[in-house]
Design a protein around this motif. Sequence first.
Motif, PDB file in Angstrom:
ATOM      1  N   SER A 399       0.803  -1.226   0.000  1.00 43.86           N
ATOM      2  CA  SER A 399       0.000   0.000   0.000  1.00 43.86           C
ATOM      3  C   SER A 399       0.835   1.274   0.000  1.00 43.86           C
ATOM      4  O   SER A 399       0.463   2.257  -0.648  1.00 43.86           O
ATOM      5  CB  SER A 399      -0.941   0.009   1.208  1.00 43.86           C
ATOM      6  OG  SER A 399      -0.213   0.021   2.423  1.00 43.86           O
ATOM      7  N   GLU A 400       1.975   1.280   0.689  1.00 42.38           N
ATOM      8  CA  GLU A 400       2.727   2.522   0.872  1.00 42.38           C
ATOM      9  C   GLU A 400       4.038   2.598   0.096  1.00 42.38           C
ATOM     10  O   GLU A 400       4.381   3.648  -0.432  1.00 42.38           O
ATOM     11  CB  GLU A 400       3.016   2.736   2.366  1.00 42.38           C
ATOM     12  CG  GLU A 400       1.773   3.032   3.186  1.00 42.38           C
ATOM     13  CD  GLU A 400       1.040   4.275   2.712  1.00 42.38           C
ATOM     14  OE1 GLU A 400       1.698   5.306   2.464  1.00 42.38           O
ATOM     15  OE2 GLU A 400      -0.189   4.211   2.567  1.00 42.38           O
ATOM     16  N   LYS A 403       2.667   0.915  -3.720  1.00 44.16           N
ATOM     17  CA  LYS A 403       1.374   1.496  -4.114  1.00 44.16           C
ATOM     18  C   LYS A 403       0.675   0.663  -5.193  1.00 44.16           C
ATOM     19  O   LYS A 403       0.203   1.173  -6.209  1.00 44.16           O
ATOM     20  CB  LYS A 403       1.567   2.950  -4.572  1.00 44.16           C
ATOM     21  CG  LYS A 403       2.152   3.827  -3.464  1.00 44.16           C
ATOM     22  CD  LYS A 403       2.157   5.284  -3.824  1.00 44.16           C
ATOM     23  CE  LYS A 403       2.845   6.119  -2.723  1.00 44.16           C
ATOM     24  NZ  LYS A 403       2.205   5.973  -1.396  1.00 44.16           N
TER      25      LYS A 403
END
Length: 478
Positions: A399-400, A403
């Motif tokens: 997610s970070e 992405k």
Amino acid sequence: MAPMDAPHVVILPFPAQGHIKPMLKLAELLSQAGFTVSFVNSDHNHHRIDQTAAFRRHFPGIKFLSIPDGLPPDHRRTGLAALDLFFSTTTFCKPIFKNLIASMSHAPSCIISDGIMSFAIDVAEELGIPAITFRTYSATCTWTYFHLHKLIQEGEIPVLIEGSEDMDRLISCIPGLENIMRRRDLPSICRLDPQNQILQFYMTQTSKMRKASALILNTFEELEAPIISLLHSIFPTVYAIGPLHTALKSSAVHNSGPYNSSSLMPFDESCMEWLNSQNLKSVLYVSFGTVVSLSRDQLMEFWYGLVNSDKPFLWAVRPDLIWDENGPGEVPEELKMGTKKRGRIVGWAPQEDVLAHNAIGGFLTHSGWNSTLESITAGKPMICWPILADQQVNGRCVSEMWKVGLDMKDVCDRSTVEKMVRGLMEGRHEEVTKSTNEIARLAQDSVREGGSSHRNINKLIEDIKLLHATNNASKGNK
């Protein structure tokens, strides 16, 4: 069959599907390079292979051997019961494995052992055989495990969920991850007391990995180059050779059989026919892997969320997914009807083939490393619901850092599931879509001729040949 003077590599995975799969892919690549390869399973998994008629046919150049894992034959070895394998293999397997190696007529050129089967490194040292460790996690999670002692010293372990208000506070004591990893993103074992035997097991195994001459990772440089560089501070050589399942498919001598031939579980192939009838990128694939178990309440929340999203879904629900003694119990009629209308539930699915299918538009996953890497390579964005081991770290990376998906950790309610499924499948996250496509291209390029992983696989092969030649030369001088 490789000649007797060929390099001989012994490969020892931890006896779980998620560990066996990538190491078996490596075994096939080494076999294709002309090596003699002995793959050592547990007796339990060796028996499962014997029951799968097609399994051995896909690996004609590999010699399958086995040793007992120290657990009784009727032990479940799934869900939380799988944790018993940590301690049984550690206390039971070393002398048996040593006798197996010592009795081989074709002496090994090196031993490649799973990072949590480090007794094999001791055996190699005692027998004068080079040892390479293969960690079946990402580079990022492997690096995190090397900082467990530091996390304890800094008071970051144990991470307490109940009543804690700082789960989202960033961790500052892991170099390279200072602005990425939150407390809730640490491996699940960090939620245990520092003296817990499971946490201690991982700390001991990780420490013993340092004795190996090199580290193999099923990742690629374009994905994790900064962390791979940091791991060079521990290992003089790090071979980033993934994605291994794609490397094998790219091999010039790869057979035409199914890509999922390394699975120990039988598939329901009918799901592929169902996917053929679905629209492009319309289906959400759902699987929680081979070990994670759900409660009945969790199952119901996911099921309602999927049905309420109004999106087609394919869900792999293995027979032992529910840990409640009574199983899923009575299924509400609206779930039956909603699933019949736009869903498909199977006992197990050929995951690599499913993710590669044009009808799949996203993946709701437990975030195991194999599943994460397979989804990345197939260019399918993820919704991550991590629960065990390395999965929390993977969810945060997805997610970070990269992405390529959304992180739903520590949440399990139908409204959140519905919202995330709709958002992902309706393409509301443009950055995720763009990153997913770009990283998929990089993953596929890495295993093509001249790519980073292709070069590293060739380097590993050449280095093993050198070990073999050096060993033969030393024997000749005696």
